[in-house]
Design a protein around this motif. Structure first.
Motif, mmCIF file in Angstrom:
data_model
loop_
_atom_site.group_PDB
_atom_site.id
_atom_site.type_symbol
_atom_site.label_atom_id
_atom_site.label_comp_id
_atom_site.label_asym_id
_atom_site.label_seq_id
_atom_site.Cartn_x
_atom_site.Cartn_y
_atom_site.Cartn_z
ATOM 1 N N VAL A 69 -3.374 4.286 -1.214
ATOM 2 C CA VAL A 69 -3.725 3.610 0.039
ATOM 3 C C VAL A 69 -2.483 3.437 0.911
ATOM 4 C CG1 VAL A 69 -4.698 1.522 1.067
ATOM 5 C CG2 VAL A 69 -5.654 2.416 -1.069
ATOM 6 N N SER A 70 -1.367 3.073 0.294
ATOM 7 C CA SER A 70 -0.120 2.905 1.045
ATOM 8 C C SER A 70 0.346 4.228 1.645
ATOM 9 C CB SER A 70 0.975 2.327 0.134
ATOM 10 O OG SER A 70 0.622 1.042 -0.333
ATOM 11 N N GLU A 71 0.229 5.315 0.875
ATOM 12 C CA GLU A 71 0.634 6.626 1.378
ATOM 13 C C GLU A 71 -0.239 7.057 2.539
ATOM 14 O OE1 GLU A 71 2.718 10.017 1.994
ATOM 15 O OE2 GLU A 71 3.274 8.392 0.627
ATOM 16 N N VAL A 72 -1.551 6.844 2.419
ATOM 17 C CA VAL A 72 -2.473 7.166 3.515
ATOM 18 C C VAL A 72 -2.109 6.369 4.761
ATOM 19 C CG1 VAL A 72 -4.848 6.833 4.307
ATOM 20 C CG2 VAL A 72 -4.411 7.930 2.104
ATOM 21 N N ALA A 73 -1.797 5.079 4.597
ATOM 22 C CA ALA A 73 -1.432 4.239 5.736
ATOM 23 C C ALA A 73 -0.162 4.752 6.414
ATOM 24 C CB ALA A 73 -1.247 2.793 5.281
ATOM 25 N N LEU A 74 0.813 5.184 5.624
ATOM 26 C CA LEU A 74 2.050 5.714 6.190
ATOM 27 C C LEU A 74 1.793 6.985 6.975
ATOM 28 C CD1 LEU A 74 4.584 5.185 3.250
ATOM 29 C CD2 LEU A 74 4.632 4.058 5.482
ATOM 30 N N LEU A 83 -4.671 7.316 12.498
ATOM 31 C CA LEU A 83 -5.444 6.185 12.991
ATOM 32 C C LEU A 83 -4.704 5.653 14.212
ATOM 33 C CD1 LEU A 83 -7.725 4.146 12.794
ATOM 34 C CD2 LEU A 83 -6.361 2.862 11.131
ATOM 35 N N ILE A 84 -5.162 6.024 15.405
ATOM 36 C CA ILE A 84 -4.391 5.717 16.607
ATOM 37 C C ILE A 84 -4.906 4.490 17.340
ATOM 38 C CG2 ILE A 84 -3.614 8.090 16.890
ATOM 39 C CD1 ILE A 84 -5.709 8.546 18.938
ATOM 40 N N TYR A 85 -6.006 3.927 16.885
ATOM 41 C CA TYR A 85 -6.465 2.645 17.406
ATOM 42 C C TYR A 85 -7.249 1.929 16.314
ATOM 43 C CZ TYR A 85 -9.432 -0.842 19.588
ATOM 44 O OH TYR A 85 -10.077 -2.014 19.874
ATOM 45 N N ALA A 86 -6.984 0.646 16.134
ATOM 46 C CA ALA A 86 -7.764 -0.198 15.220
ATOM 47 C C ALA A 86 -8.031 -1.516 15.924
ATOM 48 C CB ALA A 86 -7.045 -0.430 13.902
ATOM 49 N N ARG A 87 -9.251 -1.995 15.827
ATOM 50 C CA ARG A 87 -9.632 -3.227 16.516
ATOM 51 C C ARG A 87 -8.846 -4.420 15.999
ATOM 52 N NH1 ARG A 87 -15.909 -4.562 16.520
ATOM 53 N NH2 ARG A 87 -15.509 -5.208 14.363
ATOM 54 N N ASP A 88 -8.637 -4.464 14.700
ATOM 55 C CA ASP A 88 -7.885 -5.558 14.086
ATOM 56 C C ASP A 88 -7.405 -5.087 12.717
ATOM 57 O OD1 ASP A 88 -10.130 -5.829 12.314
ATOM 58 O OD2 ASP A 88 -11.094 -7.131 13.774
ATOM 59 N N GLU A 89 -6.680 -5.944 12.022
ATOM 60 C CA GLU A 89 -6.117 -5.549 10.736
ATOM 61 C C GLU A 89 -7.199 -5.334 9.676
ATOM 62 O OE1 GLU A 89 -3.025 -4.538 10.094
ATOM 63 O OE2 GLU A 89 -2.871 -4.752 12.267
ATOM 64 N N GLY A 90 -8.303 -6.062 9.791
ATOM 65 C CA GLY A 90 -9.396 -5.842 8.853
ATOM 66 C C GLY A 90 -9.989 -4.455 8.995
ATOM 67 N N SER A 91 -10.187 -4.006 10.243
ATOM 68 C CA SER A 91 -10.703 -2.656 10.486
ATOM 69 C C SER A 91 -9.715 -1.608 10.005
ATOM 70 C CB SER A 91 -10.989 -2.460 11.976
ATOM 71 O OG SER A 91 -11.986 -3.352 12.433
ATOM 72 N N ARG A 92 -8.431 -1.854 10.277
ATOM 73 C CA ARG A 92 -7.399 -0.905 9.850
ATOM 74 C C ARG A 92 -7.401 -0.742 8.328
ATOM 75 N NH1 ARG A 92 -3.155 0.588 12.772
ATOM 76 N NH2 ARG A 92 -3.443 -1.230 14.137
ATOM 77 N N ALA A 93 -7.494 -1.856 7.615
ATOM 78 C CA ALA A 93 -7.470 -1.809 6.150
ATOM 79 C C ALA A 93 -8.686 -1.071 5.608
ATOM 80 C CB ALA A 93 -7.408 -3.230 5.589
ATOM 81 N N TYR A 99 0.247 16.759 1.195
ATOM 82 C CA TYR A 99 -0.723 16.986 0.121
ATOM 83 C C TYR A 99 -0.116 16.711 -1.250
ATOM 84 C CZ TYR A 99 -3.976 19.124 3.449
ATOM 85 O OH TYR A 99 -4.845 19.351 4.484
ATOM 86 N N GLN A 100 1.135 17.090 -1.424
ATOM 87 C CA GLN A 100 1.785 16.835 -2.707
ATOM 88 C C GLN A 100 1.925 15.340 -2.975
ATOM 89 O OE1 GLN A 100 5.398 19.129 -2.224
ATOM 90 N NE2 GLN A 100 4.563 20.888 -3.322
ATOM 91 N N ARG A 101 2.289 14.572 -1.942
ATOM 92 C CA ARG A 101 2.424 13.120 -2.117
ATOM 93 C C ARG A 101 1.064 12.462 -2.358
ATOM 94 N NH1 ARG A 101 6.564 13.768 1.794
ATOM 95 N NH2 ARG A 101 5.105 13.391 3.496
ATOM 96 N N LEU A 102 0.042 12.921 -1.654
ATOM 97 C CA LEU A 102 -1.290 12.362 -1.863
ATOM 98 C C LEU A 102 -1.765 12.613 -3.290
ATOM 99 C CD1 LEU A 102 -3.042 13.382 1.489
ATOM 100 C CD2 LEU A 102 -2.380 11.066 0.801
ATOM 101 N N THR A 103 -1.522 13.815 -3.799
ATOM 102 C CA THR A 103 -1.944 14.141 -5.167
ATOM 103 C C THR A 103 -1.183 13.300 -6.177
ATOM 104 O OG1 THR A 103 -2.279 16.426 -4.409
ATOM 105 C CG2 THR A 103 -2.347 16.033 -6.774
ATOM 106 N N GLU A 104 0.113 13.142 -5.964
ATOM 107 C CA GLU A 104 0.930 12.326 -6.872
ATOM 108 C C GLU A 104 0.451 10.875 -6.887
ATOM 109 O OE1 GLU A 104 5.573 10.792 -7.273
ATOM 110 O OE2 GLU A 104 5.046 12.393 -5.857
ATOM 111 N N MET A 133 -10.125 6.410 3.846
ATOM 112 C CA MET A 133 -9.394 7.669 3.814
ATOM 113 C C MET A 133 -8.815 7.930 2.424
ATOM 114 S SD MET A 133 -7.647 7.188 7.574
ATOM 115 C CE MET A 133 -6.754 8.727 7.720
ATOM 116 N N ALA A 134 -8.341 6.875 1.756
ATOM 117 C CA ALA A 134 -7.844 7.035 0.384
ATOM 118 C C ALA A 134 -8.977 7.422 -0.558
ATOM 119 C CB ALA A 134 -7.163 5.746 -0.081
ATOM 120 N N ARG A 135 -10.151 6.825 -0.369
ATOM 121 C CA ARG A 135 -11.307 7.194 -1.183
ATOM 122 C C ARG A 135 -11.698 8.654 -0.939
ATOM 123 N NH1 ARG A 135 -14.074 3.008 -3.664
ATOM 124 N NH2 ARG A 135 -13.373 0.915 -3.087
ATOM 125 N N ALA A 136 -11.531 9.129 0.294
ATOM 126 C CA ALA A 136 -11.830 10.534 0.595
ATOM 127 C C ALA A 136 -10.937 11.462 -0.227
ATOM 128 C CB ALA A 136 -11.659 10.800 2.090
#
Length: 322
Positions: free
Chosen positions: A17-22, A142-152, A214-219, A158-161
């Motif tokens: 999740v952290s990697e996806v957010a970055l 993710l170039i717009y999020a309504r609030d931090e709850g939506s962003r999370a 892709y390598q970081r996501l897999t790791e 995306m991590a689940r994907a």
């Protein structure tokens, strides 16, 4: 397992999740701002997030082609005044719309897909077809999020994907050691074959273009895939799937390929309601992804709904739905 859904899995690893957010927080061209503002004006308070993906992201040039966005809304009832749009979006998400905006002297164009947060979360985790989870396992912003709850919630989706994509890929590839590059090429090849696409070598090009990501996501995903793969060494893995489960996975991908052809055509037919010059767009889209050329007649432009079954029959005869 039914063809309607995949089993519910555990939450994705925190590191993923952290990697996806970055990755999704990386900068994007400022020219995109007028398009995002136009989407916000259209969807109002229902809008929870705007995600950039597709070819313009890879090229980093929003002036070259049509920019692809996903607009995540809280509820379809809040996003639309027209009941038809609500019904169509709930029946077969997403709805796709077209708009243009100016940035200085440059005319920008986008097609944006609208999906509810609930459908986004299901589509990245439990939907049987790969349409959503294969799309958002790939690089996006993710170039717009309504609030931090939506962003999370969007980052979690995306991590689940990524997890869903890797699980379904690992279950279908042959036994033996393979690196992250091969794993993603194999998976993207399967996913593209499940849609109305004909881009040759697209899976390899996209993987090489974003190989470090892709390598970081897999790791980062590996701790949640321990019962499906073994980490052999840095960026190398071995699937640990029984022959029986592999046969089942291959059958699932075959079913997705058949299902995806039909869903792609139905979504294109639905785009008649939402696109300016929708019939011409459909003809271009089909030609680009299947190689089948549709001659658009004045009658088709005047009566797209009445001519829909005839166009579908032409596609079937021409082999666009193989």
């Amino acid at each position: 397992m039914s063809a309607a859904s995949l089993p519910v899995e555990d939450s994705p690893p925190d590191g993923l999740v952290s990697e996806v957010a970055l990755q999704s927080a990386r900068s994007v061209p400022e020219e995109l701002s007028p398009l995002v503002e136009s989407i916000r004006e259209r969807l109002g308070g229902s809008l929870e997030g705007v995600i950039l993906y597709g070819s313009c992201l890879h090229k980093n040039d929003p002036t070259d082609g049509i920019v692809d966005f996903y607009a995540v809304v809280d509820r379809y009832e809040n996003a639309y005044r027209r009941r038809l749009y609500r019904f169509a979006n709930a029946l077969l998400p997403p709805n796709v719309f077209y708009l243009e905006a100016d940035h200085g002297h440059t005319r920008l164009r986008t097609k944006y897909a609208v999906i509810s947060m609930d459908d986004f979360e299901k589509g990245t985790s439990t939907w049987f077809h790969s349409y959503i989870w294969a799309r958002f396992a790939q690089p996006a912003r993710l170039i717009y999020a309504r609030d931090e709850g939506s962003r999370a919630r969007i980052h979690d989706g995306m991590a689940r994907a990524v997890m869903t994509f890797l699980r379904e890929t690992l279950s279908a590839v042959p036994d033996g050691e393979l690196d992250a590059r091969t794993l993603w090429i194999e998976g993207l090849t399967l996913a593209y074959a499940a849609e109305l696409r004909a881009e040759k070598d697209r899976a390899r090009v996209l993987t090489d273009l974003n190989l470090d990501d892709y390598q970081r996501l897999t790791e980062r995903a590996a701790p949640g895939l321990g019962h499906r793969m073994q980490v052999v060494r840095d960026a190398w893995y071995r699937p640990t799937v029984s022959p029986r489960d592999r046969r089942r996975a291959i059958r699932r991908w075959r079913l997705r390929r058949w299902q995806g052809r039909m869903l792609s055509i139905l979504r294109l037919m639905k785009a008649v309601f939402t696109f300016e010059n929708g019939v011409d767009y459909i003809a271009w889209k089909v030609s680009r992804h299947s190689g089948v050329v549709i001659e658009v007649t004045p009658s088709m432009r005047r009566h797209p709904i009445l001519n829909g079954p005839r166009v579908l029959w032409r596609l079937l005869r021409a082999g666009a739905l193989r």
